[in-house]
Motif scaffolding. Structure first.
Motif, PDB file in Angstrom:
ATOM      1  N   PHE A  54      -8.417  82.748  29.251  1.00 12.28           N
ATOM      2  CA  PHE A  54      -8.280  83.891  28.363  1.00 12.28           C
ATOM      3  C   PHE A  54      -7.339  83.619  27.192  1.00 12.28           C
ATOM      4  CE2 PHE A  54      -9.332  87.143  31.953  1.00 12.28           C
ATOM      5  CZ  PHE A  54     -10.641  86.673  31.945  1.00 12.28           C
ATOM      6  N   GLY A  58     -10.068  84.512  25.187  1.00  9.48           N
ATOM      7  CA  GLY A  58     -10.180  85.923  25.497  1.00  9.48           C
ATOM      8  C   GLY A  58     -11.237  86.141  26.565  1.00  9.48           C
ATOM      9  N   PRO A  59     -11.274  87.303  27.204  1.00  6.25           N
ATOM     10  CA  PRO A  59     -12.274  87.568  28.243  1.00  6.25           C
ATOM     11  C   PRO A  59     -13.711  87.425  27.748  1.00  6.25           C
ATOM     12  CG  PRO A  59     -10.513  89.199  28.336  1.00  6.25           C
ATOM     13  CD  PRO A  59     -10.288  88.408  27.085  1.00  6.25           C
ATOM     14  N   ALA A  60     -13.991  87.937  26.544  1.00  2.60           N
ATOM     15  CA  ALA A  60     -15.366  87.874  26.034  1.00  2.60           C
ATOM     16  C   ALA A  60     -15.812  86.433  25.829  1.00  2.60           C
ATOM     17  CB  ALA A  60     -15.470  88.655  24.724  1.00  2.60           C
ATOM     18  N   LEU A 104     -18.461  91.076  31.626  1.00  3.36           N
ATOM     19  CA  LEU A 104     -17.484  91.391  30.585  1.00  3.36           C
ATOM     20  C   LEU A 104     -16.473  92.417  31.093  1.00  3.36           C
ATOM     21  CD1 LEU A 104     -16.465  91.145  27.681  1.00  3.36           C
ATOM     22  CD2 LEU A 104     -18.100  92.941  27.046  1.00  3.36           C
ATOM     23  N   SER A 105     -16.954  93.466  31.750  1.00  6.50           N
ATOM     24  CA  SER A 105     -16.047  94.485  32.281  1.00  6.50           C
ATOM     25  C   SER A 105     -15.086  93.888  33.298  1.00  6.50           C
ATOM     26  CB  SER A 105     -16.849  95.621  32.927  1.00  6.50           C
ATOM     27  OG  SER A 105     -17.700  96.231  31.990  1.00  6.50           O
ATOM     28  N   TYR A 107     -14.116  90.673  33.623  1.00  3.77           N
ATOM     29  CA  TYR A 107     -13.149  89.760  32.997  1.00  3.77           C
ATOM     30  C   TYR A 107     -12.111  90.525  32.190  1.00  3.77           C
ATOM     31  CZ  TYR A 107     -15.457  85.377  34.305  1.00  3.77           C
ATOM     32  OH  TYR A 107     -15.951  84.303  35.005  1.00  3.77           O
ATOM     33  N   GLU A 108     -12.531  91.595  31.522  1.00  3.91           N
ATOM     34  CA  GLU A 108     -11.556  92.421  30.813  1.00  3.91           C
ATOM     35  C   GLU A 108     -10.595  93.077  31.806  1.00  3.91           C
ATOM     36  OE1 GLU A 108     -10.925  92.777  27.723  1.00  3.91           O
ATOM     37  OE2 GLU A 108     -12.678  92.072  26.617  1.00  3.91           O
ATOM     38  N   ASP A 111      -7.986  90.647  33.133  1.00  2.00           N
ATOM     39  CA  ASP A 111      -7.005  90.337  32.092  1.00  2.00           C
ATOM     40  C   ASP A 111      -5.862  91.337  32.089  1.00  2.00           C
ATOM     41  OD1 ASP A 111      -6.055  88.791  29.920  1.00  2.00           O
ATOM     42  OD2 ASP A 111      -6.884  90.239  28.486  1.00  2.00           O
ATOM     43  N   ARG A 112      -6.031  92.474  32.818  1.00  2.00           N
ATOM     44  CA  ARG A 112      -5.052  93.560  32.795  1.00  2.00           C
ATOM     45  C   ARG A 112      -4.471  93.902  34.166  1.00  2.00           C
ATOM     46  NH1 ARG A 112      -8.926  94.296  28.960  1.00  2.00           N
ATOM     47  NH2 ARG A 112      -8.257  95.147  26.937  1.00  2.00           N
ATOM     48  N   GLY A 164      -7.266  98.790  32.826  1.00  3.37           N
ATOM     49  CA  GLY A 164      -7.817  97.762  33.703  1.00  3.37           C
ATOM     50  C   GLY A 164      -8.553  98.362  34.887  1.00  3.37           C
ATOM     51  N   LEU A 167     -11.892  99.632  33.696  1.00  5.11           N
ATOM     52  CA  LEU A 167     -12.798  98.515  33.445  1.00  5.11           C
ATOM     53  C   LEU A 167     -13.362  97.962  34.753  1.00  5.11           C
ATOM     54  CD1 LEU A 167     -10.790  96.741  30.622  1.00  5.11           C
ATOM     55  CD2 LEU A 167     -13.132  97.598  30.404  1.00  5.11           C
TER      56      LEU A 167
END
Length: 304
Positions: A54, A58-60, A104-105, A107-108, A111-112, A164, A167
């Motif tokens: 990341f 980044g996650p995306a 995507l959700s 990984y986002e 990240d949090r 998070g 998500l």
């Protein structure tokens, strides 16, 4: 059946040709329970490795790389069965879109929030699908147990990162859709061509988002190598060993073993990423694991 059909989803998503690759031919002597556990560990190490990506992408960007490499592998293995009927196209495209949004959700989310928390919340998706049409008296018990687990999971010291959490719940919703669309995909396509095309479509959808977020960093050799590793650890390796395990153990046993995934995710987050969780959170994870295993075990004999 009222159960969490992890094995149905993954069995339908696994190219059988993997079993003919020499590296997998030696798996016959490995106990099937160890194969399932190896697959679970592989998925969570892949998620932890993605978290390390990341900083660069980044996650995306990490999702884009994972879907790209997984799509390439699947397209190569299923190149002989890529032709599908026109009526199956909406299902393939929908499946690919849900797959991309789910990853995507997730990984986002990781990240949090801690990996164990994210995976536990994501598990609510298939659990809700399993319990939605239930007629067994015991299944509301599993729902209450899972709800209690979520409450405990949220009782963390300090401020709860609700973005998070939301998500991760979004990923859970996508996983539920993934299961339902996976059944439709199996009805309308044969072999793994539908999955390969769906994965490729998901990668195409994610490419602009990943490029916008990471730019030229996606082309760095070390980033590409890490992305390939994530795709292999999170997709190819677990699908392959789980396919071999499913040949030798009952689906019910497989489903119960898969219910250990939130706990393994929490351990991976602790050991690989140094993510600490307190006793109430560990208890919450245990509640969700027990609810998942219970719904799987008691639901196998219930046909609808």
């Amino acid at each position: 059946m009222v159960a969490i059909d992890f094995e149905r989803v993954r069995r339908g998503a696994v190219p059988r040709v993997f079993s003919r690759v020499p590296v997998w031919q030696g798996l016959g002597g490995v106990p099937p329970t160890l194969l399932v556990l190896a697959g679970i560990v592989s998925v969570q190490i892949g998620a932890a490795l993605a978290t390390e990506l990341f900083a660069a992408t980044g996650p995306a960007g990490a999702v884009s790389l994972r879907l790209f490499f997984a799509g390439v592998v699947l397209l190569v293995f299923w190149r002989s069965s890529l032709r599908i009927e026109r009526r199956a196209l909406p299902v393939v495209l929908g499946y690919g879109a849900v797959l991309a949004l789910m990853n995507l959700s997730f990984y986002e989310a990781i990240d949090r929030i801690p990996l164990g928390m994210a995976v536990t919340l994501e598990f609510l998706g298939p659990l809700v699908v399993a319990l939605a049409g239930s007629r067994r008296w015991i299944d509301p018990v599993w729902a209450v147990l899972a709800g209690a687990g979520v409450v405990l999971l949220m009782r963390a010291g300090g401020k709860v990162p609700w973005v998070g959490v939301l998500l991760a719940l979004g990923a859970a919703t996508c996983w539920a859709g993934y299961i339902l669309l996976g059944a439709k995909l199996g009805e309308k396509t044969s072999g793994g061509g539908g999955l390969a095309l769906a994965m490729a479509f998901g990668g195409i959808l994610m490419a602009p988002v990943g490029i916008a977020g990471a730019g030229k960093a996606l082309l760095h050799p070390s980033v590409l190598a890490a992305g390939f590793g994530v795709a292999m650890l999170s997709s190819v390796l677990p699908y392959s060993v789980e396919l071999e395990a499913l040949r030798r153990i009952p689906p019910r046993v497989f489903g119960v073993l898969m219910s250990l995934e939130p706990a393994v995710a929490a351990v991976a987050g602790l050991l690989v990423l140094g993510q600490q969780m307190d006793l109430p959170q560990w208890t919450g994870i245990a509640c969700v694991v027990a609810a998942s295993a219970g719904a799987t075990r008691t639901g196998r004999g219930d046909h609808v």
